[in-house]
Design an enzyme around this catalytic site. Structure first.
Site, PDB file in Angstrom:
ATOM      1  N   ASP A   1       0.852  -1.185   0.000  1.00  0.00           N
ATOM      2  CA  ASP A   1       0.000   0.000   0.000  1.00  0.00           C
ATOM      3  C   ASP A   1       0.893   1.242   0.000  1.00  0.00           C
ATOM      4  OD1 ASP A   1       0.957   0.266   2.609  1.00  0.00           O
ATOM      5  OD2 ASP A   1      -0.931  -0.357   3.539  1.00  0.00           O
ATOM      6  N   MET A   2       0.313   2.386   0.181  1.00  0.00           N
ATOM      7  CA  MET A   2       1.076   3.639   0.145  1.00  0.00           C
ATOM      8  C   MET A   2       2.127   3.731   1.249  1.00  0.00           C
ATOM      9  SD  MET A   2       0.089   5.549  -2.431  1.00  0.00           S
ATOM     10  CE  MET A   2       0.504   7.203  -1.960  1.00  0.00           C
TER      11      MET A   2
END
Length: 92
Positions: A12-13
């Site tokens: 994810d980020m």
């Protein structure tokens, strides 16, 4: 035991492995486990033998991060005429 490197595409980020990615790692490990026993999915499919995951239990104990190397350990724990059960565990 099947090793994997965690890539950007798996995260994810925040650089933590996205939860659904673990399922992909386990699917590949299960496929390789069967391949090592001589069961090739392409050949089984020609014989109309396919596998369906009908139940899944997962506990997320420790996150993996981008560029980590993890190992999926696969163990056959039950074998019947119409189904089998695996246990998959990750180490990082």
């Amino acid at each position: 035991h099947l090793p994997f490197r965690i890539y950007y595409e798996n995260t994810d980020m925040g650089g933590i492995v996205y939860h659904a990615e673990y399922l992909k790692f386990m699917e590949r490990a299960r496929t390789e486990f069967l391949r090592n026993l001589g069961y090739y999915q392409k050949e089984l499919k020609k014989k109309s033998i396919v596998f369906v995951v009908y139940e899944l239990n997962i506990k997320y104990l420790k996150p993996a991060h981008m560029d980590d190397e993890i190992v999926v350990k696969t163990q056959l724990i039950e074998l019947k005429n119409t189904f089998f059960k695996f246990n998959c565990a990750l180490e990082n």
